[in-house]
Design an enzyme around this catalytic site. Structure first.
Site, short mmCIF file in Angstrom:
data_model
loop_
_atom_site.label_atom_id
_atom_site.label_comp_id
_atom_site.label_asym_id
_atom_site.label_seq_id
_atom_site.Cartn_x
_atom_site.Cartn_y
_atom_site.Cartn_z
CD GLU B 58 7.86 0.70 -13.75
OE1 GLU B 58 8.22 0.15 -12.68
OE2 GLU B 58 8.39 0.43 -14.84
CG PHE B 120 9.38 -9.42 -24.36
CD1 PHE B 120 9.85 -10.16 -23.27
CD2 PHE B 120 9.82 -8.12 -24.51
CE1 PHE B 120 10.76 -9.60 -22.38
CE2 PHE B 120 10.72 -7.55 -23.62
CZ PHE B 120 11.20 -8.30 -22.54
CD GLN B 121 9.00 -5.80 -21.15
OE1 GLN B 121 8.88 -4.82 -21.87
NE2 GLN B 121 9.86 -5.84 -20.13
CE LYS B 170 7.88 -0.03 -29.99
NZ LYS B 170 9.11 -0.79 -29.69
CG MET B 488 -1.43 -0.33 12.79
SD MET B 488 -2.10 0.51 14.23
CE MET B 488 -2.47 2.12 13.56
C1 LIG Z 1 1.97 -2.49 1.41
C2 LIG Z 1 1.47 -2.80 2.77
N1 LIG Z 1 1.82 -3.98 3.36
C3 LIG Z 1 1.38 -4.26 4.61
C4 LIG Z 1 0.58 -3.39 5.28
C5 LIG Z 1 0.06 -3.73 6.68
N2 LIG Z 1 0.59 -2.76 7.66
C6 LIG Z 1 -0.14 -1.72 8.10
S1 LIG Z 1 0.70 -0.74 9.16
C7 LIG Z 1 2.07 -1.71 9.08
C8 LIG Z 1 3.30 -1.37 9.86
C9 LIG Z 1 3.95 -0.12 9.42
O1 LIG Z 1 5.20 0.01 10.05
P1 LIG Z 1 5.97 1.37 10.08
O2 LIG Z 1 6.04 1.94 8.72
O3 LIG Z 1 7.27 1.18 10.78
O4 LIG Z 1 5.01 2.30 10.90
P2 LIG Z 1 4.64 2.28 12.48
O5 LIG Z 1 3.33 1.57 12.60
O6 LIG Z 1 5.74 1.59 13.20
O7 LIG Z 1 4.53 3.73 12.83
C10 LIG Z 1 1.84 -2.80 8.25
C11 LIG Z 1 2.81 -3.87 7.98
C12 LIG Z 1 0.20 -2.21 4.60
N3 LIG Z 1 -0.63 -1.32 5.15
N4 LIG Z 1 0.68 -1.94 3.37
#
Ligand SMILES: Cc1ncc(C[n+]2csc(CCOP(=O)(O)OP(=O)(O)O)c2C)c(N)n1
Ligand SMILES: [Mg+2]
Lengths: 163, 580
Positions: B58, B120-121, B170, B488
């Site tokens: 979703e 439920f749900q 529903k 990052m």
């Molecule tokens: C759902 C979610 N969980 C955690 C984060 C924290 N976060 C921001 S950037 C990142 C790393 C992203 O890694 P990748 O997709 O490999 O991109 P890169 O920075 O290596 O280009 C994380 C864990 C986030 N923004 N969103």
């Protein structure tokens, strides 16, 4: 500064939750809150007392206004206004205390609305200051229970919060 | 079944819902069935005007709807079941909310008489979604369905846009209970009347201030894109010869290749954009909200500038930065009126001062100008990958990004000349946004180049949607800047935690190309800079399936400039060894 904000909102399920949620979510403070129907059954009126710097109060009124169900609001403290709160206090009243409590009650123009051989229940109305002062004056007595309505308010003169 | 025109057709609640969507002009809805919405799904089955796209999770449905809205300006529509269906939609609703994206999310609910019984749900979707929606409503009477739908679109799309949830028990959709159907033409609400224009007196003050500025800058945000005011912004800036910076959400509102564009501002903004902001004497903020990722330390923000702030949402004005001249209103009519008033004004900008200002800005450009290390020709630089993508797609692609370093590189190095082409989760920063976003755009713009720029971390958050792409023949291009790290996170660990890489390395990555192929798609791996352009061209030429382009990039690269924490806008790290 202390502000009294009165809000007219659609009398719909969930509207109150939105106001309360807003305060919780954004970390605004609520000192008291009261909500009741108005003469117009489609509207309810909510009055809340909050404290904060001007910047925060401005944000509060802006965010309240953004809520879809809020029709109109006014910060009563911006103009001259009347505020009232009703308090009921149940105190232990035995022996010499009984007379003392009654005297204090009279001074504050309170009413004894329920009596038992050992207790008085007193009703006091007034602005927050008066209600607090009454509580202070009772400090010698044993308080059993306090119920306050929170502040309701209305602007003086011709101004009115209505549609 | 013909009926006399005067008598309304009798429809069930479920049928009314779908018919209302049709009458609203909705072509696609994105969703996933379940117990509470089965009557609605049956109503979908009985017609063919509103097409339903079955996702695999979703969350993806919400991002598809969201991205459709970002590209088209119209609300996207989601349909999910109660309980887990609704909770799975939460991240996507919050994502749309943070970026003010119009969306209508229809959630199933348990039967009215079971609400509150932990049936439920059952989840309290009204309560759950309240802090992350512009509005939500629960249906109590099937007769209300058409007007609720109309109201939802009106609220979602007008004023400052945002997501609206309609929770439908529903029993409101029973197939055998029929009601007269009529879709309202318009909706009027006494409690909701978004402003239509700005205050002329305030606009006059703003024009006077702007025309007397010696070091002005226009700082424009997502509001200009949402408010479809790109043309007016461009005209204003070019008429006055004022530099323009865009926020992450505002990219494309002003042409990225124009001389007057100084780049994105903020945490990973360009050196020249941040310097121009910091030294300005007048900042004209348009549809931007002085986010903390823009201002850095608000106490040190633009010390010499007067601030003019145009925004449709009064709550965005003077929230973090006090505006000297606030203008509440939709950006388009406000900018139009500004242009008219400038035309009539006796004041003229001080051209000598402006020339000096441009000299200074050009000097800043010389100093940094988005450079990155290119001394080792064996290393694939992520910045170079994005520049090459921009070249190969002629700067015309819809770029749907995930979150991380790759997102910032895309924002910095893809030059957007048109609004609505840069589609990313700015406010919430939702990893997993990119692929479903690209799908939502591709579906409605089948002939456009749609690229999901992602990382090997982000793509795995919604990779199941490769299956949806296959089912609906959505030929999105997935450009994965594969650095083997949550880059990052790793960058912050390099800078603040002495390179202790606590859980930012992902072991056991799949062979993405093989994975894509297993769904019937195509995979292309790029390992050497020499093959980059050719293979990207090859990938972009494919029009009938997904191409997963797995590019092995330098894992040690950092995103620069980067603002120094708690500093002014002008305090930046410019590379691993330089700071301002
Ligand atoms: C759902 C979610 N969980 C955690 C984060 C924290 N976060 C921001 S950037 C990142 C790393 C992203 O890694 P990748 O997709 O490999 O991109 P890169 O920075 O290596 O280009 C994380 C864990 C986030 N923004 N969103
Ligand atoms: Mg990565």
């Amino acid at each position: 500064m202390r502000h009294i904000i009165s809000v007219l909102m659609e009398n719909e399920a969930g509207a109150l939750a939105r106001v309360v949620g807003l305060f919780a979510q954004r970390g605004y403070n609520i000192e008291s809150l009261n909500v009741a129907p108005t003469d117009d059954e489609t509207l309810s009126r909510l009055t809340l007392v909050t404290k904060g710097e001007d910047r925060v109060i401005e944000q509060i009124t802006k965010h309240l206004n953004k809520l879809i169900e809020v029709v109109k609001l006014v910060d009563l403290t911006e103009g001259s206004h009347i505020e009232r709160e009703l308090m009921m206090v149940k105190v232990r009243a035995t022996g010499a205390q009984r007379e003392e409590v009654k005297r204090t009650c009279d001074i504050f123009r309170g009413q004894i609305i329920d009596v038992t051989p050992t207790t008085y229940t007193i009703q006091v109305t007034g602005n927050e200051e008066k209600v607090n002062a009454f509580m202070d004056a009772l400090s010698g007595a044993t308080l059993m229970e306090v119920a306050r309505t929170g502040v309701a308010g209305i602007a003086r003169g011709d101004k009115s919060l209505s549609l | 079944m013909t009926q006399p025109a005067s008598e309304p057709e009798m429809l069930s609640g479920g049928e009314m819902l779908i018919r209302s969507l049709k009458d609203q002009g909705v072509e696609y809805i994105y969703g996933y069935p379940g117990g509470a919405v089965l009557h609605i799904y049956d109503a979908i089955h009985k017609q063919s005007d509103v097409k339903h796209i079955l996702v695999r999770h979703e969350q993806a449905a919400t991002h598809m709807a969201d991205a459709y809205a970002r590209a088209s300006g119209k609300a996207g529509v989601v349909l999910v079941t109660s309980g887990p269906g609704a909770t799975n939609a939460i991240t996507g609703i919050a994502t749309a909310y943070m970026d003010s994206i119009p969306m209508v999310v229809i959630t199933g609910q348990v039967m009215s008489h079971l609400i509150g019984d932990d049936a439920f749900q059952e989840t309290d979707m009204m309560g759950l979604s309240r802090p992350i929606v512009k509005h939500n409503m629960s249906i109590r009477d099937p007769n209300d369905i058409p007007s609720a739908v109309k109201k939802a679109f009106y609220i979602a799309e007008s004023g400052r846009p945002g997501p609206v949830v309609i929770d439908i028990p529903k029993d409101m959709t029973m197939p055998n209970e029929k009601y007269p159907y009529e879709y309202p033409d318009r909706i009027k609400m006494r409690s909701y009347n978004p402003v239509k224009k700005g205050h002329s007196g305030q606009i006059r003050k703003a024009v006077n201030m702007l025309l007397q500025a010696k070091r002005p800058i226009i700082y424009s945000g997502g509001g200009v894109i949402l408010g479809k005011a790109s043309k007016e912004l461009t005209q204003l800036a070019q008429q006055l010869n004022v530099p323009v910076t865009n926020t992450l959400m505002g990219l494309g509102a002003y042409p990225g290749t124009d001389r007057q564009f100084v780049g994105m501002l903020g945490m990973h903004g360009s050196y020249e954009a941040n310097m121009t902001m910091h030294n300005a004497d007048c900042v004209l903020a348009i549809g931007a909200r002085f986010d903390d990722r823009v201002t850095n330390n608000t106490g040190k923000f633009c010390p010499e500038a007067n601030i003019i702030h145009i925004d449709i949402d009064p709550a965005s004005i003077s929230k973090t930065i006090q505006a000297d001249i606030p203008i509440v209103g939709p950006v388009k009519p406000v900018l139009k009126e500004m242009l008219e008033q400038i035309e009539q004004s006796k004041l003229k900008m001080d051209q000598d001062a402006l020339n000096l200002w441009w000299e200074q800005i050009d000097e800043w450009r010389q100093r940094h100008g988005g450079r990155y290390r290119t001394d080792d020709s064996e290393r694939m630089k992520p910045q170079h990958v994005i520049e090459t993508l921009c070249k190969v797609t002629k700067g015309n692609a819809y770029v749907c990004s995930d979150v991380g370093q790759h997102q910032m590189f895309a924002a910095q190095y893809y030059k957007f000349n048109h609004p609505n082409r840069w589609i990313n989760s700015g406010g919430l920063g939702t990893m997993g946004f990119g692929l479903p976003a690209a799908m939502g755009v591709q579906l409605s713009y089948p002939d456009a180049d749609v690229v999901c720029v992602t990382g090997e971390g982000s793509i795995q958050m919604n990779i199941q949607e490769l299956s949806t792409c296959r089912q609906y023949g959505l030929p999105v291009k997935i450009l994965c800047l594969n650095n083997g790290y949550l880059g990052m996170v790793r960058q912050w660990q390099d800078m603040n935690y002495e390179s202790r890489y606590s859980h930012s390395y992902m072991d056991s990555l799949p062979d993405f190309c093989a994975l894509a192929e297993s769904y019937g798609h195509m995979g292309i791996r790029i390992e050497h800079p020499d093959e980059l352009e050719g293979k990207l061209e090859e990938a972009m030429a494919v029009t009938d399936k997904v191409v997963f382009i797995d590019v092995l990039v330098d894992p040690e690269e950092h995103v620069y400039p980067m603002q120094v924490p708690n500093g002014a806008m002008s305090d930046m790290f410019l590379s691993k060894t330089e700071r301002t």
